[in-house]
Design a protein around this motif. Structure first.
Motif, PDB file in Angstrom:
ATOM      1  N   VAL A 153      65.290  52.791  52.478  1.00  0.00           N
ATOM      2  CA  VAL A 153      64.156  52.223  53.215  1.00  0.00           C
ATOM      3  C   VAL A 153      64.015  52.877  54.587  1.00  0.00           C
ATOM      4  O   VAL A 153      62.908  53.212  55.027  1.00  0.00           O
ATOM      5  CB  VAL A 153      64.322  50.695  53.352  1.00  0.00           C
ATOM      6  CG1 VAL A 153      63.238  50.108  54.250  1.00  0.00           C
ATOM      7  CG2 VAL A 153      64.276  50.031  51.975  1.00  0.00           C
ATOM      8  N   LEU A 154      65.151  53.090  55.268  1.00  0.00           N
ATOM      9  CA  LEU A 154      65.120  53.717  56.592  1.00  0.00           C
ATOM     10  C   LEU A 154      64.542  55.125  56.519  1.00  0.00           C
ATOM     11  O   LEU A 154      63.692  55.506  57.335  1.00  0.00           O
ATOM     12  CB  LEU A 154      66.531  53.749  57.171  1.00  0.00           C
ATOM     13  CG  LEU A 154      66.680  54.436  58.538  1.00  0.00           C
ATOM     14  CD1 LEU A 154      65.872  53.688  59.599  1.00  0.00           C
ATOM     15  CD2 LEU A 154      68.155  54.517  58.938  1.00  0.00           C
ATOM     16  N   LEU A 156      62.482  56.354  54.292  1.00  0.00           N
ATOM     17  CA  LEU A 156      61.055  56.300  53.987  1.00  0.00           C
ATOM     18  C   LEU A 156      60.234  55.891  55.212  1.00  0.00           C
ATOM     19  O   LEU A 156      59.127  56.399  55.434  1.00  0.00           O
ATOM     20  CB  LEU A 156      60.803  55.329  52.831  1.00  0.00           C
ATOM     21  CG  LEU A 156      61.335  55.774  51.461  1.00  0.00           C
ATOM     22  CD1 LEU A 156      61.151  54.661  50.437  1.00  0.00           C
ATOM     23  CD2 LEU A 156      60.635  57.039  50.987  1.00  0.00           C
ATOM     24  N   ILE A 157      60.770  54.988  56.015  1.00  0.00           N
ATOM     25  CA  ILE A 157      60.069  54.575  57.238  1.00  0.00           C
ATOM     26  C   ILE A 157      60.002  55.736  58.226  1.00  0.00           C
ATOM     27  O   ILE A 157      58.962  55.987  58.851  1.00  0.00           O
ATOM     28  CB  ILE A 157      60.778  53.355  57.869  1.00  0.00           C
ATOM     29  CG1 ILE A 157      60.581  52.120  56.977  1.00  0.00           C
ATOM     30  CG2 ILE A 157      60.229  53.085  59.269  1.00  0.00           C
ATOM     31  CD1 ILE A 157      61.349  50.898  57.437  1.00  0.00           C
ATOM     32  N   THR A 160      57.334  58.184  57.142  1.00  0.00           N
ATOM     33  CA  THR A 160      55.978  57.690  57.406  1.00  0.00           C
ATOM     34  C   THR A 160      55.629  57.792  58.887  1.00  0.00           C
ATOM     35  O   THR A 160      54.547  58.264  59.253  1.00  0.00           O
ATOM     36  CB  THR A 160      55.857  56.233  56.941  1.00  0.00           C
ATOM     37  OG1 THR A 160      56.178  56.141  55.550  1.00  0.00           O
ATOM     38  CG2 THR A 160      54.444  55.721  57.165  1.00  0.00           C
ATOM     39  N   LEU A 161      56.535  57.363  59.762  1.00  0.00           N
ATOM     40  CA  LEU A 161      56.259  57.377  61.195  1.00  0.00           C
ATOM     41  C   LEU A 161      56.076  58.802  61.724  1.00  0.00           C
ATOM     42  O   LEU A 161      55.229  59.050  62.590  1.00  0.00           O
ATOM     43  CB  LEU A 161      57.394  56.677  61.950  1.00  0.00           C
ATOM     44  CG  LEU A 161      57.519  55.162  61.714  1.00  0.00           C
ATOM     45  CD1 LEU A 161      58.716  54.612  62.479  1.00  0.00           C
ATOM     46  CD2 LEU A 161      56.250  54.435  62.129  1.00  0.00           C
ATOM     47  N   MET A 228      55.467  50.257  48.742  1.00  0.00           N
ATOM     48  CA  MET A 228      56.050  51.478  49.298  1.00  0.00           C
ATOM     49  C   MET A 228      55.449  52.716  48.628  1.00  0.00           C
ATOM     50  O   MET A 228      55.164  53.719  49.285  1.00  0.00           O
ATOM     51  CB  MET A 228      57.566  51.458  49.125  1.00  0.00           C
ATOM     52  CG  MET A 228      58.289  52.600  49.823  1.00  0.00           C
ATOM     53  SD  MET A 228      58.096  52.557  51.623  1.00  0.00           S
ATOM     54  CE  MET A 228      59.141  51.160  52.054  1.00  0.00           C
ATOM     55  N   LEU A 231      52.006  53.136  50.039  1.00  0.00           N
ATOM     56  CA  LEU A 231      52.079  53.768  51.352  1.00  0.00           C
ATOM     57  C   LEU A 231      52.290  55.274  51.221  1.00  0.00           C
ATOM     58  O   LEU A 231      51.665  56.070  51.939  1.00  0.00           O
ATOM     59  CB  LEU A 231      53.217  53.140  52.163  1.00  0.00           C
ATOM     60  CG  LEU A 231      53.463  53.711  53.564  1.00  0.00           C
ATOM     61  CD1 LEU A 231      52.232  53.525  54.440  1.00  0.00           C
ATOM     62  CD2 LEU A 231      54.683  53.060  54.192  1.00  0.00           C
ATOM     63  N   THR A 232      53.145  55.668  50.273  1.00  0.00           N
ATOM     64  CA  THR A 232      53.426  57.096  50.075  1.00  0.00           C
ATOM     65  C   THR A 232      52.173  57.837  49.618  1.00  0.00           C
ATOM     66  O   THR A 232      51.839  58.908  50.143  1.00  0.00           O
ATOM     67  CB  THR A 232      54.555  57.277  49.045  1.00  0.00           C
ATOM     68  OG1 THR A 232      55.732  56.600  49.480  1.00  0.00           O
ATOM     69  CG2 THR A 232      54.876  58.747  48.844  1.00  0.00           C
TER      70      THR A 232
END
Length: 365
Positions: A153-154, A156-157, A160-161, A228, A231-232
């Motif tokens: 999760v980290l 992927l975040i 995105t950022l 998720m 979002l991707t």
């Protein structure tokens, strides 16, 4: 009972999230965009809602008798003969699923990371890791998923950022410019690839601790995994546009190559690759587990552990033979996979529920 191990609800939820994103974190944007173009994000978002319905069907099968897994349900509801045929169909599905995920991993690594490595060596290495994981037992697989979930999760975040400044809204316009048919096709594909393949969890639910929040966590992590993926695919469309998203097979991996913050933070695509390897490992090992456990139930064996090594060699062989090259896989296998997933994830579970209730009513009369 063949399986003695038990998963906690948190471990099951961790496995649910990792299997929902699975290999789809790399392939999902390209596949859905090929159906819905710039409206692929709409298809994905609607597909998350439809996917919750698919998961509710799987929970309904589980509630027919919480002590039984999918293969046991099939044999009990459909009888020894028809049940054996449908069970063999599911077991073959688990075999080909595990083999396909390993092949996808091999193709990705040989074309992007380890280009000079023989395909069979990468497959052998991966199948050894899967065999070791399966031999460790179901609870240990659950604990490992619980540990690795925050890392995935980290990453992927962070991805995105780092990419947000490059996003352009014009890349997803015009919204619904080609009508509703293409987004609907994309919606069906979303139901198929992330969600119908989660039918493997009907093999795991009986071995999970019975807690009041089991249903909530099961559905919640399926929804978060789908969001998720949404979002991707949205980031791929916003940055690369629908044409490039559709024609780059490993779209999100190529997207990660675009990250460059102050000429300092760049070339972090290895992070994306590691996220994908972790996710596809757990999806592959659960298909592997479902295959050997299903065989043990079909042939009335006392344990599935003796089948692990022969099954590993079978899966290794199938992963090499399943397609002569990546083009064959994309053009021939993928289009027919939708029908197979829909059959195993929706139609057969609904048939089981219907026949179970009909038999129950007939017994009352």
């Amino acid at each position: 009972m063949i399986e003695k191990g038990r998963l906690t609800v948190r471990q099951l939820a961790s496995l649910m999230f990792l299997c929902t994103i699975g290999e789809q974190i790399l392939f999902f944007p390209s596949m859905i965009t090929s159906y819905a173009q710039q409206d692929a994000w709409i298809s994905s978002l609607l597909g998350v809602g439809g996917g919750i319905g698919v998961l509710l069907i799987m929970l309904a099968v589980y509630r027919l008798d919480p002590r039984l897994n999918l293969i046991e349900h099939v044999l009990r509801v459909l009888g020894p003969w028809v049940g054996a045929v449908i069970s063999a169909f599911y077991i073959f599905y688990f075999l080909i699923g595990a083999s396909t995920f390993i092949r996808e991993m091999g193709d990705f690594m040989t074309t992007n990371i380890l280009r000079n490595s023989p395909l069979w060596v990468l497959h052998l290495t991966f199948i050894c890791a899967l065999t070791w994981g399966l031999r460790s037992g179901l609870p240990n697989m659950g604990r490992t998923a619980e540990i690795l979930l925050p890392i995935v999760v980290l990453f992927l975040i962070i991805l995105t950022l780092c990419l947000l400044p490059k996003a352009e809204l014009d890349n997803i316009k015009p919204i619904l410019g080609r009508g509703f048919l293409d987004p609907f096709k994309g919606f069906i594909a979303v139901l198929t690839y992330p969600y119908c393949e989660l039918c493997i969890f009907m093999m795991l639910l009986p071995y999970t601790e019975q807690r009041p929040h089991l249903k909530r966590d099961f559905l919640l992590m399926g929804m978060i995994g789908g969001l998720m993926l949404t979002l991707t695919i949205s980031m791929c469309l916003l940055i690369m546009g629908p044409f490039m998203t559709q024609h780059y097979w490993f779209t999100s991996f190529n997207l990660s190559r675009l990250i460059n913050i102050g000429n300092f933070l760049e070339r972090i695509e290895a992070i994306m690759a590691s996220v994908w390897v972790i996710a596809v490992f757990f999806k592959s090992v659960l298909f592997f587990y479902s295959f050997v456990l299903g065989l043990a139930h079909l042939f009335c064996l006392s344990s599935y552990r003796n089948l692990i090594f022969p099954a590993a060699f079978l899966i290794l062989t199938c992963s090499i033979l399943i397609a002569p090259n990546e083009t064959f896989y994309l053009k021939v296998i993928i289009p027919y996979w939708i029908d197979w997933d829909l059959t195993c994830g929706i139609f057969l579970p609904l048939l089981l529920i219907l026949i179970h209730h009909l038999k129950h009513k007939l017994q009352k009369h």
